[in-house]
Design a protein around this motif. Structure first.
Motif, short mmCIF file in Angstrom:
data_model
loop_
_atom_site.label_atom_id
_atom_site.label_comp_id
_atom_site.label_asym_id
_atom_site.label_seq_id
_atom_site.Cartn_x
_atom_site.Cartn_y
_atom_site.Cartn_z
N ASN A 109 0.83 -1.22 0.00
CA ASN A 109 0.00 0.00 0.00
C ASN A 109 0.86 1.26 0.00
OD1 ASN A 109 -2.24 -1.67 0.10
ND2 ASN A 109 -2.50 -1.49 2.32
N GLY A 110 1.94 1.20 -0.76
CA GLY A 110 2.80 2.37 -0.93
C GLY A 110 3.80 2.62 0.17
N VAL A 111 3.84 1.75 1.20
CA VAL A 111 4.73 1.96 2.33
C VAL A 111 5.49 0.66 2.63
CG1 VAL A 111 4.90 2.65 4.76
CG2 VAL A 111 3.13 3.65 3.30
N PHE A 112 6.75 0.81 2.99
CA PHE A 112 7.60 -0.34 3.29
C PHE A 112 7.17 -0.96 4.62
CE2 PHE A 112 11.55 -2.59 4.12
CZ PHE A 112 11.91 -2.99 2.84
N ASN A 113 6.93 -2.28 4.62
CA ASN A 113 6.52 -3.02 5.81
C ASN A 113 7.51 -4.15 6.11
OD1 ASN A 113 3.34 -2.73 6.95
ND2 ASN A 113 3.79 -1.69 5.02
N PHE A 114 7.52 -4.55 7.37
CA PHE A 114 8.35 -5.66 7.82
C PHE A 114 7.44 -6.76 8.35
CE2 PHE A 114 10.75 -1.77 8.28
CZ PHE A 114 11.97 -2.07 7.69
N LEU A 115 7.76 -8.01 8.01
CA LEU A 115 6.96 -9.14 8.47
C LEU A 115 7.45 -9.59 9.84
CD1 LEU A 115 4.68 -11.10 7.77
CD2 LEU A 115 6.40 -12.60 6.73
N MET A 116 6.61 -9.38 10.85
CA MET A 116 7.00 -9.64 12.23
C MET A 116 6.20 -10.78 12.83
SD MET A 116 9.24 -7.29 12.13
CE MET A 116 9.88 -7.48 13.79
N GLN A 117 6.77 -11.40 13.81
CA GLN A 117 6.19 -12.60 14.43
C GLN A 117 5.87 -12.34 15.90
OE1 GLN A 117 7.77 -17.17 15.46
NE2 GLN A 117 9.11 -15.71 14.46
N ALA A 118 4.72 -12.79 16.35
CA ALA A 118 4.41 -12.81 17.78
C ALA A 118 4.93 -14.14 18.32
CB ALA A 118 2.91 -12.66 18.02
N LYS A 119 6.08 -14.11 18.94
CA LYS A 119 6.78 -15.35 19.31
C LYS A 119 6.76 -15.58 20.81
CE LYS A 119 11.20 -17.75 18.58
NZ LYS A 119 10.57 -18.95 18.02
N VAL A 120 6.58 -16.82 21.18
CA VAL A 120 6.58 -17.23 22.58
C VAL A 120 7.94 -17.82 22.92
CG1 VAL A 120 5.47 -18.65 24.32
CG2 VAL A 120 4.12 -17.77 22.40
N GLU A 121 8.55 -17.30 23.98
CA GLU A 121 9.80 -17.86 24.49
C GLU A 121 9.62 -18.17 25.97
OE1 GLU A 121 12.30 -18.82 22.88
OE2 GLU A 121 12.78 -17.50 21.20
N PRO A 122 10.20 -19.27 26.45
CA PRO A 122 9.96 -19.67 27.85
C PRO A 122 10.43 -18.66 28.87
CG PRO A 122 11.74 -20.97 26.85
CD PRO A 122 11.06 -20.22 25.74
N GLY A 123 11.48 -17.89 28.54
CA GLY A 123 12.00 -16.95 29.51
C GLY A 123 11.40 -15.56 29.44
N ASN A 124 10.52 -15.31 28.46
CA ASN A 124 9.89 -13.99 28.34
C ASN A 124 9.04 -13.68 29.55
OD1 ASN A 124 11.03 -13.63 25.83
ND2 ASN A 124 9.14 -13.92 24.68
N ILE A 125 9.17 -12.48 30.07
CA ILE A 125 8.41 -12.13 31.27
C ILE A 125 6.92 -12.08 30.98
CG2 ILE A 125 8.57 -9.61 30.92
CD1 ILE A 125 9.14 -9.48 34.00
N PRO A 194 3.27 -15.42 1.85
CA PRO A 194 2.18 -15.91 2.70
C PRO A 194 2.35 -15.42 4.13
CG PRO A 194 3.77 -17.66 2.26
CD PRO A 194 4.16 -16.51 1.39
N VAL A 195 1.24 -15.06 4.77
CA VAL A 195 1.28 -14.60 6.16
C VAL A 195 0.65 -15.67 7.02
CG1 VAL A 195 0.60 -12.80 7.79
CG2 VAL A 195 1.18 -12.19 5.43
N PHE A 196 1.47 -16.39 7.76
CA PHE A 196 1.00 -17.48 8.61
C PHE A 196 0.48 -16.94 9.93
CE2 PHE A 196 4.24 -19.43 5.84
CZ PHE A 196 3.50 -20.46 5.29
N ASP A 197 -0.16 -17.83 10.70
CA ASP A 197 -0.65 -17.44 12.02
C ASP A 197 0.50 -16.87 12.85
OD1 ASP A 197 -3.13 -18.35 11.35
OD2 ASP A 197 -2.96 -20.27 12.40
N ASN A 198 0.17 -15.89 13.66
CA ASN A 198 1.14 -15.23 14.56
C ASN A 198 2.14 -14.35 13.83
OD1 ASN A 198 -0.24 -16.63 16.52
ND2 ASN A 198 1.56 -17.58 17.43
N TYR A 199 1.83 -13.95 12.59
CA TYR A 199 2.67 -13.02 11.84
C TYR A 199 1.82 -11.85 11.35
CZ TYR A 199 6.43 -16.49 11.61
OH TYR A 199 7.42 -17.39 11.91
N LYS A 200 2.42 -10.65 11.32
CA LYS A 200 1.75 -9.48 10.76
C LYS A 200 2.79 -8.54 10.15
CE LYS A 200 -2.57 -9.08 13.40
NZ LYS A 200 -3.44 -9.34 12.24
N TRP A 201 2.35 -7.79 9.13
CA TRP A 201 3.18 -6.75 8.54
C TRP A 201 3.10 -5.49 9.39
CZ3 TRP A 201 6.46 -7.98 4.81
CH2 TRP A 201 6.16 -9.04 3.94
N MET A 202 4.24 -4.82 9.58
CA MET A 202 4.30 -3.59 10.36
C MET A 202 5.27 -2.62 9.70
SD MET A 202 4.63 -5.22 14.19
CE MET A 202 3.75 -6.77 14.57
#
Length: 468
Positions: A109-125, A194-202
């Motif tokens: 849509n005319g703007v540069f986006n990055f494909l980011m992941q909502a990731k679960v890590e065991p040590g994340n607070i 392709p945009v899989f579950d737990n991923y979004k463009w930002m």
């Protein structure tokens, strides 16, 4: 890429940086998306005994914590000597393999986006944090654990098919890892992804905005984003006019686009090379049982005195992962560190105060660090002049640009969140600097981040938070 492509992409990144609400996904919707994932997540993490694990064990012959496959990582002992005098010792993570920290970018849509992941890590607070497109150890993508390849791995495996914006091997936390590095890489694709579950463009602006929330953008995203190259390209006047119009901070704009980054390098490298040439320090790997001030038992490793961390074993259950339940050691933080970036204005240009710093696990003995890098055990009486000025202004809450808690890597560290502060201090207050401190332009740091082992991860992470 040729210079014309470089020039084009700099404008695209600036446009993306200015786009704080997104061109595809609304920022508030991203926040709700992360909260929804957190609500639906089933996670159970508790401390346990290593004797309950059939995979991890304490090898009392070699004096190390390892796993049956001798994969992933191990924990050994290390000592640091200065002029043959023992100055510190601790357990440290040995993980010599180089993993991927990679982000896919695309114009949407005319703007540069990055494909980011909502990731679960065991040590994340908070369990879920926004991560790069791919965050994979070599053990992951060589499938030592027998699982599937990480999603999007094929893009990075065949990176030469795409425009490579940034590709550099960078250090990790040198107070916890011995010479650990990861490959930080950003690719631009034009094809549909392709945009899989737990991923979004930002957009870049959205990522920067989300860094203002405690523990939301993970460490790996911050280090990769810090590598975006902005300076050193032949931009014409139309380009510069457009870019300047997007900056609210003209001093920051000047620090990127109106400075000579090459001119500051001799001073920086003289300081680094003087240390490497004349400082007589060395490290020695030792078995864990030779550590004098640390106790080892079935529940982990603890210091007999005050320390910044301890090692604990954890039983982990995370629903939705290919391997749902496992046990592993994690380095558990004992308090919060403070990482501070001091900026000022000199001759209408923003300057950043960095210092030369050596840590026990540094790959090549020395890197540029932020103005302030206090572990949780740092005491007021240990402050030098710069640190004393920073502390005084921090306590008065004066000229604080950013003050946020941000997490360290959740795959090896348990609940390690540290205070990240960006602060403006008048140059007159810091004209006379202790040895090892240097005022530099952003353009110089942006050049040095394109080279491996120059900026430490704390400095790269703080640079990623700066706002236009």
């Amino acid at each position: 890429m040729d210079n014309e492509s470089n020039r084009k992409y700099v404008k695209e990144w600036i446009r993306s940086w200015a786009c704080k609400e997104g061109s595809l996904n609304d920022t508030q919707d991203i926040l709700k998306w992360v909260k929804t994932i957190e609500r639906n997540l089933q996670v159970e993490i508790s401390e346990c005994s290593i004797e309950s694990s059939n995979f991890w064990f304490y090898d009392d012959y070699n004096g190390e914590i390892a796993n049956r496959k001798r994969s992933f990582f191990s924990i050994k002992g290390i000592r640091r000597f200065d002029n043959n005098i023992l100055i510190s010792e601790q357990p440290i993570i040995f993980q010599p393999e180089i993993g991927y920290l990679g982000i896919i970018g695309k114009k949407i849509n005319g703007v540069f986006n990055f494909l980011m992941q909502a990731k679960v890590e065991p040590g994340n607070i908070n369990y879920v944090q926004i991560s790069p497109t791919i965050q994979a150890t070599k053990s992951n993508f060589t499938r030592v654990h027998g699982g599937r390849l990480p999603l999007y791995f094929e893009y990075f495996e065949h990176a030469s098919k795409y425009n490579i914006i940034y590709d550099q091997i960078q250090s990790e936390q040198s107070s916890r890892f011995l010479k650990k590095r990861n490959r930080n890489i950003i690719l631009v694709v034009e094809e549909d992804v392709p945009v899989f579950d737990n991923y979004k463009w930002m957009t870049l602006g959205q990522i920067k905005e989300l860094m203002k929330y405690d523990n939301l953008i993970n460490m790996d995203t911050r280090t990769v984003i810090a590598g975006l190259p902005f300076s050193g390209f032949a931009l014409d006047q139309d380009d510069l006019t457009y870019i300047e119009s997007e900056f609210r901070n003209v001093f920051f704009y000047n620090s990127i686009f109106k400075t000579e980054n090459i001119s500051e390098l001799p001073q920086i490298y003289k300081s680094i090379n003087d240390y490497k040439m004349f400082q007589n320090d060395r490290i020695v790997e030792i078995p864990l049982y030779e550590l004098l001030n640390w106790n080892i038992d079935e529940f982990g490793i603890t210091c007999k005195e005050t320390a910044d961390f301890e090692v604990r074993y954890y039983k982990i259950f995370i629903d939705g992962r290919e391997v749902k339940e496992w046990k592993q050691p994690l380095f558990k933080a004992l308090g919060h560190a403070v990482f501070g970036l001091i900026i000022t204005n000199i001759n209408d240009c923003m300057k950043i105060l960095v210092k030369i710093k050596s840590e026990i696990g540094t790959f090549d003995r020395m890197e540029l660090a932020p103005s302030i890098q206090w572990e949780s055990t740092h005491k007021r009486e240990q402050d030098d002049w710069v640190e004393a000025v920073f502390r005084r202004q921090l306590e008065k809450k004066e000229n604080i640009i950013l003050d946020v808690m941000l997490s360290e890597e959740g795959g090896r560290f348990y609940h390690e969140q540290n205070r990240n502060v960006v602060m403006f201090i008048e140059w007159d207050m810091l004209k006379s600097l202790p040895e090892g401190y240097i005022w530099v332009n952003y353009s110089t740091l942006n050049l040095l981040v394109q080279i491996n082992n120059c900026l430490n991860i704390q400095l790269r992470n703080l640079l990623s938070t700066l706002e236009m």
